[in-house]
Design a protein around this motif. Structure first.
Motif, PDB file in Angstrom:
ATOM      1  N   LYS A  30       0.983  -0.997   0.035  1.00  0.00           N
ATOM      2  CA  LYS A  30       0.087  -0.089   0.129  1.00  0.00           C
ATOM      3  C   LYS A  30       0.429   1.103  -0.269  1.00  0.00           C
ATOM      4  CE  LYS A  30      -1.026  -0.030   5.083  1.00  0.00           C
ATOM      5  NZ  LYS A  30      -1.653   0.191   5.992  1.00  0.00           N
ATOM      6  N   SER A  77       1.462  -4.432   3.439  1.00  0.00           N
ATOM      7  CA  SER A  77       0.134  -4.028   3.493  1.00  0.00           C
ATOM      8  C   SER A  77      -0.493  -5.625   4.200  1.00  0.00           C
ATOM      9  CB  SER A  77      -1.297  -3.538   2.554  1.00  0.00           C
ATOM     10  OG  SER A  77      -2.367  -3.209   3.112  1.00  0.00           O
ATOM     11  N   SER A 124      -6.172  -4.013   2.660  1.00  0.00           N
ATOM     12  CA  SER A 124      -6.257  -2.751   1.382  1.00  0.00           C
ATOM     13  C   SER A 124      -4.359  -2.922   0.842  1.00  0.00           C
ATOM     14  CB  SER A 124      -6.217  -1.767   2.620  1.00  0.00           C
ATOM     15  OG  SER A 124      -4.529  -1.374   3.113  1.00  0.00           O
ATOM     16  N   LYS A 182     -11.408   5.616   2.773  1.00  0.00           N
ATOM     17  CA  LYS A 182     -11.374   4.365   3.438  1.00  0.00           C
ATOM     18  C   LYS A 182     -12.053   2.944   2.036  1.00  0.00           C
ATOM     19  CE  LYS A 182      -8.374   0.713   5.677  1.00  0.00           C
ATOM     20  NZ  LYS A 182      -7.389   0.788   5.107  1.00  0.00           N
ATOM     21  N   GLY A 183     -11.323   2.140   1.858  1.00  0.00           N
ATOM     22  CA  GLY A 183     -12.276   1.259   0.715  1.00  0.00           C
ATOM     23  C   GLY A 183     -12.634   0.608  -0.255  1.00  0.00           C
ATOM     24  N   TYR A 221      -6.397  -1.147  -6.859  1.00  0.00           N
ATOM     25  CA  TYR A 221      -6.159  -0.407  -5.781  1.00  0.00           C
ATOM     26  C   TYR A 221      -6.825  -0.760  -5.050  1.00  0.00           C
ATOM     27  CZ  TYR A 221      -3.018   1.853  -1.863  1.00  0.00           C
ATOM     28  OH  TYR A 221      -2.497   2.234  -1.129  1.00  0.00           O
ATOM     29  N   LYS A 222      -7.388  -0.856  -3.399  1.00  0.00           N
ATOM     30  CA  LYS A 222      -8.397  -1.097  -2.074  1.00  0.00           C
ATOM     31  C   LYS A 222      -7.562   0.404  -1.550  1.00  0.00           C
ATOM     32  CE  LYS A 222     -11.416  -2.965   0.387  1.00  0.00           C
ATOM     33  NZ  LYS A 222     -11.930  -4.204   1.591  1.00  0.00           N
ATOM     34  N   VAL A 223      -8.178   1.047  -1.124  1.00  0.00           N
ATOM     35  CA  VAL A 223      -7.765   3.151  -0.481  1.00  0.00           C
ATOM     36  C   VAL A 223      -7.828   1.925   1.175  1.00  0.00           C
ATOM     37  CG1 VAL A 223      -8.595   4.847   0.321  1.00  0.00           C
ATOM     38  CG2 VAL A 223      -7.898   4.115  -2.684  1.00  0.00           C
TER      39      VAL A 223
END
Length: 351
Positions: free
Chosen positions: A4, A190, A194, A329-330, A349-351
């Motif tokens: 991340k 990460s 995330s 987030k998310g 990409y997942k925040v």
């Protein structure tokens, strides 16, 4: 385990070059014929690309300087000790080209130059350059992912920087596209789900390798031994619309993410109409229309700075500097790029 982004930074030069600054230019086509009515050429250029202005580096700065500025900001943003960085992945294409010069300088590597400018003393911080066309920064993220997931690194600095204004043919109307800038991120492991979830990279080099190339000036009176960045615009447009959406779809499928879950698509800022068409074609694969505000754009004011466009765009959104766009987030992001090679890549990409 994913990787991340824990800090980001960008450097956008202060020198603004507007479309009007090209009004006195004499443009030629690739056969050497003069293009008439420069005002009409510039107007059509804006309609197609969306570019109103772009930034050029100050004469005293080179690509490695811009990279250093962005890296300092990313390291500060991450709140880390710079000596803890295991890899510096410096993504560019043309090296350091001094203002008013035509020769590229890549010895020592730009990665080593950035490490030197940052004052990092740790010899186990390995610095190297990555040349992959405009998708270079995306590919740097993919390589950092491999390093961290394999356990040989804990922290990487991934940079995209370019001074394209130093390698353009001023007699070529395509010179109006290009700009200078830099973006950088710090990435770490990460463990909460995330970060980078999946990725896709492809190279088409049978018929496509010369769509972007180094060629002589369109002005027949110029030095034939000096080369400039050139592109076959129509070929690139058709290629991008056909191949990039497929890579984006493949990447999304690997992540096992539904297209409806996408929050933002951060695509290389190459040409507004082309980017809009790519995203539309991507959603057509799912029999959908693109959602409103799915694709943030920075090209209008900053032009096409090659490998720097995506990390710069990401940082500007993170810092609240792109109107109507933010990350929560998310959120699920899809990064995608296309460029010389011809190379395409994408990552989810997942925040």
């Amino acid at each position: 385990m994913n990787i991340k982004i824990t800090g980001s930074g960008s450097y956008v030069p202060d020198q603004i070059i507007t479309n009007g600054d090209f009004a006195e230019h004499i443009f030629f086509d690739e056969t050497g014929n003069t293009l008439r009515y420069p005002e009409a050429v510039i107007g059509k250029f804006h309609d197609i690309t969306g570019i109103e202005e772009r930034r050029y580096a100050e004469p005293q700065h080179t690509a490695s300087d811009l990279a250093f500025f962005a890296s300092e900001r990313a390291i500060t943003d991450a709140g880390i000790d710079k000596e803890s960085i295991d890899y510096i992945i410096m993504c560019h294409n043309y090296g350091d080209v001094a203002f008013g010069k035509v020769q590229s300088d890549t010895v020592p590597s730009l990665g080593s130059r950035v490490k030197n400018k940052l004052g990092i003393k740790n010899p186990h911080c390995v610095a190297y350059d990555l040349l992959f066309g405009c998708p270079g920064w995306n590919e740097g993220m993919i390589q950092a992912n491999a390093f961290i997931r394999s356990g040989i690194a804990k922290r990487c600095l991934v940079i995209g920087a370019e001074t394209l204004s130093r390698v353009v043919d001023k007699f070529d109307r395509d010179s109006m596209i290009y700009a200078d800038g830099a973006g950088a991120v710090v990435v770490e492991a990460s463990l909460d789900g995330s970060g980078l979830v999946s990725h896709e990279s492809v190279t088409y080099a049978v018929d496509e390798s010369e769509y972007l190339y180094f060629g002589k000036s369109y002005n027949g009176q110029s030095d034939e031994d000096v080369r400039y960045i050139k592109m076959r615009g129509r070929k690139i447009y058709e290629f991008a619309l056909t191949k990039v959406p497929l890579a984006m779809q493949s990447c999304l499928n690997r992540a096992n993410v539904k297209v409806e879950s996408l929050t933002k698509i951060l695509i290389h800022q190459a040409n507004e109409k082309m980017d809009e068409a790519i995203v539309s074609r991507f959603y057509e694969l799912y029999n959908m229309l693109p959602p409103k505000d799915i694709m943030p754009m920075s090209i209008h004011k900053f032009g096409n700075s090659s490998v720097a466009t995506i990390p710069t765009l990401y940082d500007l959104i993170m810092k609240g500097k792109i109107e109507r766009h933010e990350f929560r987030k998310g959120d699920i992001l899809l990064f995608a790029s296309v460029g010389a090679g011809m190379n395409i890549n994408a990552f989810v990409y997942k925040v």
